[in-house]
Motif scaffolding. Structure first.
Motif, PDB file in Angstrom:
ATOM      1  N   TYR A 131      11.138 -26.571  25.229  1.00 20.87           N
ATOM      2  CA  TYR A 131      10.029 -27.307  25.823  1.00 20.87           C
ATOM      3  C   TYR A 131      10.253 -28.791  25.579  1.00 20.87           C
ATOM      4  CZ  TYR A 131       7.585 -22.828  26.125  1.00 20.87           C
ATOM      5  OH  TYR A 131       7.240 -21.535  26.415  1.00 20.87           O
ATOM      6  N   SER A 134       7.057 -34.758  23.552  1.00 17.88           N
ATOM      7  CA  SER A 134       6.849 -36.193  23.743  1.00 17.88           C
ATOM      8  C   SER A 134       7.499 -37.012  22.631  1.00 17.88           C
ATOM      9  CB  SER A 134       5.341 -36.498  23.768  1.00 17.88           C
ATOM     10  OG  SER A 134       4.713 -35.746  24.779  1.00 17.88           O
ATOM     11  N   LYS A 160       5.626 -24.658  22.586  1.00 14.32           N
ATOM     12  CA  LYS A 160       4.853 -24.728  23.828  1.00 14.32           C
ATOM     13  C   LYS A 160       3.565 -25.517  23.608  1.00 14.32           C
ATOM     14  CE  LYS A 160       2.604 -21.839  27.340  1.00 14.32           C
ATOM     15  NZ  LYS A 160       2.342 -20.462  27.802  1.00 14.32           N
ATOM     16  N   ILE A 161       2.892 -25.248  22.497  1.00 15.60           N
ATOM     17  CA  ILE A 161       1.634 -25.933  22.196  1.00 15.60           C
ATOM     18  C   ILE A 161       1.869 -27.400  21.845  1.00 15.60           C
ATOM     19  CG2 ILE A 161      -0.314 -26.003  20.580  1.00 15.60           C
ATOM     20  CD1 ILE A 161       0.020 -22.900  20.397  1.00 15.60           C
ATOM     21  N   SER A 163       4.197 -29.234  22.873  1.00 13.96           N
ATOM     22  CA  SER A 163       4.619 -29.977  24.071  1.00 13.96           C
ATOM     23  C   SER A 163       3.423 -30.555  24.813  1.00 13.96           C
ATOM     24  CB  SER A 163       5.425 -29.063  25.004  1.00 13.96           C
ATOM     25  OG  SER A 163       4.601 -28.063  25.591  1.00 13.96           O
ATOM     26  N   LYS A 164       2.220 -30.031  24.533  1.00 11.50           N
ATOM     27  CA  LYS A 164       0.995 -30.535  25.157  1.00 11.50           C
ATOM     28  C   LYS A 164       0.383 -31.682  24.361  1.00 11.50           C
ATOM     29  CE  LYS A 164       1.281 -26.816  27.803  1.00 11.50           C
ATOM     30  NZ  LYS A 164       1.682 -26.874  29.233  1.00 11.50           N
ATOM     31  N   LEU A 165       0.926 -31.908  23.160  1.00 19.49           N
ATOM     32  CA  LEU A 165       0.362 -32.923  22.273  1.00 19.49           C
ATOM     33  C   LEU A 165       1.291 -34.120  22.137  1.00 19.49           C
ATOM     34  CD1 LEU A 165      -0.879 -30.506  19.441  1.00 19.49           C
ATOM     35  CD2 LEU A 165      -2.158 -31.325  21.439  1.00 19.49           C
ATOM     36  N   GLU A 166       0.791 -35.156  21.513  1.00 11.41           N
ATOM     37  CA  GLU A 166       1.545 -36.396  21.352  1.00 11.41           C
ATOM     38  C   GLU A 166       2.328 -36.366  20.041  1.00 11.41           C
ATOM     39  OE1 GLU A 166       1.609 -38.974  23.645  1.00 11.41           O
ATOM     40  OE2 GLU A 166       0.522 -37.589  24.929  1.00 11.41           O
ATOM     41  N   LYS A 243      -6.903 -31.098  17.309  1.00 14.73           N
ATOM     42  CA  LYS A 243      -6.174 -31.693  18.434  1.00 14.73           C
ATOM     43  C   LYS A 243      -6.216 -30.853  19.706  1.00 14.73           C
ATOM     44  CE  LYS A 243      -2.856 -34.148  15.471  1.00 14.73           C
ATOM     45  NZ  LYS A 243      -3.550 -33.826  14.203  1.00 14.73           N
ATOM     46  N   ILE A 244      -6.729 -29.643  19.606  1.00 15.16           N
ATOM     47  CA  ILE A 244      -6.803 -28.788  20.797  1.00 15.16           C
ATOM     48  C   ILE A 244      -8.261 -28.435  21.076  1.00 15.16           C
ATOM     49  CG2 ILE A 244      -4.495 -27.819  20.513  1.00 15.16           C
ATOM     50  CD1 ILE A 244      -5.787 -25.331  19.332  1.00 15.16           C
ATOM     51  N   LEU A 247      -9.780 -24.397  25.149  1.00 15.47           N
ATOM     52  CA  LEU A 247      -8.850 -23.294  25.356  1.00 15.47           C
ATOM     53  C   LEU A 247      -9.585 -22.098  25.943  1.00 15.47           C
ATOM     54  CD1 LEU A 247      -6.657 -23.330  22.119  1.00 15.47           C
ATOM     55  CD2 LEU A 247      -6.191 -24.396  24.317  1.00 15.47           C
ATOM     56  N   TYR A 359      -2.868 -21.231  27.259  1.00 16.15           N
ATOM     57  CA  TYR A 359      -2.447 -22.368  28.091  1.00 16.15           C
ATOM     58  C   TYR A 359      -1.969 -21.840  29.434  1.00 16.15           C
ATOM     59  CZ  TYR A 359      -2.657 -25.676  24.201  1.00 16.15           C
ATOM     60  OH  TYR A 359      -3.096 -26.494  23.173  1.00 16.15           O
TER      61      TYR A 359
END
Length: 359
Positions: A131, A134, A160-161, A163-166, A243-244, A247, A359
């Motif tokens: 993945y 960032s 995977k998770i 990859s959605k965060l900074e 941070k999430i 969901l 996700y």
């Protein structure tokens, strides 16, 4: 590394009050006083006095321990029980050739070689996914542990998770955290793992992150052996807790959570599960009791391991959960062991893997 004589003060500080009986999972199913720290301290006290020898019979009772730390946490004298037992195992291994034979399987050549072979097979079969992560200010060094090298489902979910965060995720060629070596008394191999991993830790990373409760606990204890402190060890669950949001699981399900013996992130795990749409969270009875696996304990004390796993499975079954999630790969094996005996349809998976479905 200390010798057993160095712990004479701690061993004698045990008042033999028996409070450890009330929290020891093994004692609860066996009623054997040698299963609790009080019984073992009586034996080790005899060893220090020269009344008995540190032989295979004493070692057998040292193995009758899950290393769950419940007795240490409950001990009014504040004795670090597992540290003393690990030292006693080390002392016994120095005197017994038979006890050192299993250490061959833990050698760097054999242990790491097997993991590398399986990891290579995984790459060929394309089991491990990639993945895009960032490149931002938050730098994370990922200590993914041995199980992810062999069976990378949780690793895939974590990436995977993330990859959605900074985050900026970095990986290195780490050895095993060393817990299996430490628990078996193979201190020399453990110290090699500590030295190798410590040299790879970045001073400029924001966190050293793991998704395994046992790895997290072991890494946090490295400072006892290296004299270095200040490492920012964090569990994946704790890192993502705030941070999430928003969901949603694909369909309505009931979920329960098993807290690993070495895990400290139960509060955040439950917080996350309670905030997922289509998820009804139910805490099982004794959610923090051991699953019964505990590495080599499941091999050396098979019947007791099955009893503990079955007891845990019954508590899971009472919740009516479709899924039971946890944050330790060894616990996944223990939960599956128990649920299979009940022929339960409850699915076991890591928390990260469950969240990846959202996700």
């Amino acid at each position: 590394m200390k010798e057993l004589n160095d712990y004479s003060g701690e061993i004698n500080r045990c008042s033999k009050c028996g409070l450890c009986q009330s929290v020891c999972p093994v004692y609860k199913v066996t009623g054997n006083d040698c299963a609790v720290s009080r019984g073992k301290f009586i034996m080790l006290g005899g060893v220090l006095k020269g009344d008995i020898k540190l032989n295979k019979n004493v070692n057998k009772y040292l193995d009758l321990c899950l290393k769950c730390n419940k007795c240490s946490d409950f001990c009014p004298s504040g004795i670090d029980v597992c540290e003393i037992f690990n030292c006693a195992k080390y002392e016994y291994a120095k005197k017994s050739i038979m006890a050192r034979i299993p250490f061959l399987l833990q050698s760097e050549i054999f242990f790491n070689g097997i993991i590398k072979i399986i990891s290579t097979i995984n790459r060929v079969l394309r089991i491990r996914k990639t993945y895009k992560i960032s490149n931002t200010k938050t730098k994370i060094l990922y200590f993914k542990g041995c199980v992810n090298e062999i069976y990378p489902k949780t690793e895939n979910a974590v990436k995977k998770i993330l990859s959605k965060l900074e985050v900026n995720l970095e990986e290195k060629n780490f050895d095993c955290c060393g817990l299996p070596f430490l628990s078996s008394g193979n201190i020399n191999r453990f110290m090699k793992a500590v030295k190798h991993n410590s040299e790879l830790f970045n001073s400029d990373c924001d966190y050293i992150m793991t998704d395994c409760a046992s790895c997290e606990n072991t890494l946090k204890n490295y400072e006892k052996f290296t004299g270095k402190n200040g490492l920012k060890i964090i569990n994946f669950t704790d890192f993502i807790a705030d941070k999430i949001n928003k969901l949603e699981f694909p369909r309505p399900v009931t979920v329960t959570f098993h807290k690993p013996c070495h895990g400290d992130s139960a509060e955040n795990a439950e917080k996350i599960l309670n905030n997922i749409k289509n998820v009804t969270y139910k805490r099982m009875a004794e959610f923090d009791d051991c699953c019964g696996f505990a590495g080599e304990f499941a091999i050396k004390n098979r019947k007791i391991s099955l009893l503990l796993s079955k007891k845990k499975a019954k508590n899971i079954d009472k919740t009516g959960a479709n899924y039971v999630v946890t944050t330790c790969p060894a616990c996944i094996l223990g939960l599956k062991q128990g649920l299979s005996r009940l022929k339960s349809k409850t699915t076991v998976m890591s928390l990260a893997e469950f969240l990846a479905y959202c996700y």
